[in-house]
Design an enzyme around this catalytic site. Structure first.
Site, PDB file in Angstrom:
ATOM      1  N   GLN A 150       0.823  -1.205   0.000  1.00 42.86           N
ATOM      2  CA  GLN A 150       0.000   0.000   0.000  1.00 42.86           C
ATOM      3  C   GLN A 150       0.859   1.257   0.000  1.00 42.86           C
ATOM      4  OE1 GLN A 150      -3.369   0.186  -0.493  1.00 42.86           O
ATOM      5  NE2 GLN A 150      -3.013  -1.978  -0.907  1.00 42.86           N
ATOM      6  N   HIS A 189       1.808   2.895  -3.381  1.00 42.81           N
ATOM      7  CA  HIS A 189       0.867   3.720  -4.138  1.00 42.81           C
ATOM      8  C   HIS A 189       1.271   5.184  -4.196  1.00 42.81           C
ATOM      9  CE1 HIS A 189      -2.575   1.316  -5.338  1.00 42.81           C
ATOM     10  NE2 HIS A 189      -2.564   0.696  -4.186  1.00 42.81           N
ATOM     11  N   GLU A 208      -9.648   2.231   4.689  1.00 49.18           N
ATOM     12  CA  GLU A 208     -10.057   1.850   3.336  1.00 49.18           C
ATOM     13  C   GLU A 208      -9.934   0.329   3.178  1.00 49.18           C
ATOM     14  OE1 GLU A 208      -8.655   2.866  -1.243  1.00 49.18           O
ATOM     15  OE2 GLU A 208      -7.241   3.101   0.418  1.00 49.18           O
ATOM     16  N   HIS A 209      -8.780  -0.209   3.533  1.00 51.15           N
ATOM     17  CA  HIS A 209      -8.540  -1.649   3.493  1.00 51.15           C
ATOM     18  C   HIS A 209      -8.223  -2.139   4.903  1.00 51.15           C
ATOM     19  CE1 HIS A 209      -6.989  -0.037  -0.439  1.00 51.15           C
ATOM     20  NE2 HIS A 209      -7.794  -0.985  -0.902  1.00 51.15           N
ATOM     21  N   ASP A 267      -7.666  -5.487  -5.210  1.00 52.65           N
ATOM     22  CA  ASP A 267      -7.287  -4.392  -6.099  1.00 52.65           C
ATOM     23  C   ASP A 267      -7.497  -4.764  -7.559  1.00 52.65           C
ATOM     24  OD1 ASP A 267      -6.527  -2.701  -4.054  1.00 52.65           O
ATOM     25  OD2 ASP A 267      -4.389  -3.160  -4.208  1.00 52.65           O
ATOM     26  N   HIS A 311     -54.445  18.665   3.545  1.00 51.83           N
ATOM     27  CA  HIS A 311     -53.986  17.275   3.622  1.00 51.83           C
ATOM     28  C   HIS A 311     -55.069  16.396   4.246  1.00 51.83           C
ATOM     29  CE1 HIS A 311     -50.051  18.867   2.698  1.00 51.83           C
ATOM     30  NE2 HIS A 311     -49.500  17.661   2.769  1.00 51.83           N
TER      31      HIS A 311
END
Length: 432
Positions: A254, A257, A323-324, A357, A416
């Site tokens: 990770q 990235h 996220e993960h 991924d 109404h």
């Protein structure tokens, strides 16, 4: 050593803020992005071309490159084409299982209620690219929209002197209807407002850099978006049974990235913590993107943490809302039961985040910066809208008539109440 071992219990306020108050880093470019968006909105293709020349240093001929994607698919080698098709098939299969069915049922006599689902007509997908290859992002953004039944899926991908054929081929394989060679904030604005060439859409999805994310924030309200995503992040929860080399591999993967990526391992075992830190340092040495990896590892939101118990480790992961989330522990299923906030979870030693991924089938467009506390990743429902449906018989309306009129009167909405009384007084039954 690049990454230090810290103790969860000893984290101070600043440390905790670094871990838990992450953001997408868009404020530094928000003013410039606002100007870009406004110019594209008012000037269309002229502004898109000027910004493409200025930011990408590319003079684009035709902004639309749909046919180029089809040619790239035909021309790439068979092995690459097969990999794209298999990954797309797995993602398609998983997302087809998500499609909701319309339903309707009678809840009480004469009161029938239900829901129906219909796709958004026009969706735009941002696919990072240019000279770099991101076929997986194309598959993850386009396939769920196609499965949902979106009529027109537009794709934007950044320009380059020579566009990467693998990304283009994946865009075609995933099923895009129109593809445009434009990136950055100007691409988001082009999809949000339309230009002479780019089709205006109703929703924009997909990951990008801080310029793309800031543009999504700017156009939100004029067009729907998925969410504002920041740099990649992972939390690995491990016990003493975990192989430190595998835990380290997840952090390094990770970190590869982005220098702003956040990577964390948390374990209740002191020996495992020390071994993970050492393995991370050793593995980083062997990677081609070592400088990026080491910068990410030095991020204040990255680290190897020692917890007093697995309960404390899980509490940390839940507060982090990653996220993960990778869980490598003997009782991974029971630990998972205690997690509510995570974009995507990877269980066991044989389930690397890289599987999600690329090819396991789940979507890798996921919320970051704690967004998993309130939303999930890209899915079929991202591209659907639901409508509730109801039918009342005279009996069904009469059964709740007093409830409706009492509440309407309390709110001062006489008409109404009267709309109900008039039906009951007329005695009309639509079942007859």
């Amino acid at each position: 050593m690049t990454i230090d071992v810290q103790t969860v219990a000893d984290l101070g306020p600043d440390d905790r803020a670094a871990f838990f108050d992450r953001d997408a880093g868009i404020e530094s470019v928000r003013g410039d992005v606002r100007e870009i968006v406004e110019r594209v909105r008012t000037e269309g293709d002229v502004a898109v071309r000027e910004y493409t020349s200025e930011f990408d240093d590319v003079e684009v001929g035709n902004l639309e490159i749909t046919d180029d994607c089809e040619r790239a698919y035909d021309e790439i080698d068979d092995g690459m084409r097969d990999a794209i098709e298999r990954a797309a098939a797995n993602v398609r299969e998983f997302h087809e299982a998500q499609r909701p069915e319309d339903w309707r049922r009678e809840f009480s006599e004469g009161r029938t209620l239900g829901r129906r689902f219909r796709p958004i007509e026009r969706v735009g997908v941002y696919v990072p690219g240019g000279s770099a290859a991101y076929p997986s992002s194309a598959i993850m953004g386009i396939v769920p929209a196609v499965v949902a039944g979106v009529d027109h899926v537009s794709v934007v991908t950044p320009p380059a002197d020579e566009l990467n054929p693998v990304t283009l081929a994946a865009i075609h394989a995933a099923g895009a209807d129109a593809v445009y060679c434009v990136g950055g904030a100007q691409a988001i604005a082009g999809m949000a407002y339309g230009t002479e060439t780019i089709t205006r859409v109703q929703k924009v999805v997909g990951p990008g850099n801080k310029w793309v994310t800031a543009a999504k924030a700017e156009v939100r309200g004029d067009v729907e978006i998925d969410f504002l995503a920041g740099p990649s992040e992972v939390v690995v929860v491990a016990d003493g049974s975990a192989d430190p080399e595998l835990v380290a591999a997840e952090l390094v993967a990770q970190a590869e990235h982005d220098p702003n990526a956040s990577v964390v391992a948390v374990t209740d075992d002191a020996e495992t913590a020390d071994a993970v830190a050492a393995a991370v340092d050793e593995q980083a040495d062997a990677r081609e993107r070592e400088s990026v990896i080491r910068e990410a590892l030095e991020n204040d939101a990255s680290g190897v943490l020692r917890a007093r118990s697995m309960s404390e480790a899980i509490l940390f992961a839940e507060e982090y809302a990653p996220e993960h989330l990778s869980i490598i522990a003997e009782d991974d299923e029971s630990l998972l039961e205690r997690i509510d906030s995570a974009g995507s979870v990877f269980l066991g030693p044989n389930t690397p985040v890289a599987a999600g991924d690329y090819a396991s089938g789940t979507n890798h467009v996921l919320p970051t910066n704690g967004g998993a506390r309130v939303t999930g990743g890209l899915a079929v429902e991202t591209f659907l809208r639901s409508t509730t449906v109801q039918r009342l018989s005279e009996t069904g309306l009469a059964d709740m008539g007093e409830t409706i009129t009492t509440l309407a009167t309390a709110e001062g909405l006489e008409a109404h109440a009267e709309s109900v009384r008039s039906r009951l007084e007329d005695g009309t039954d639509d079942d007859e």
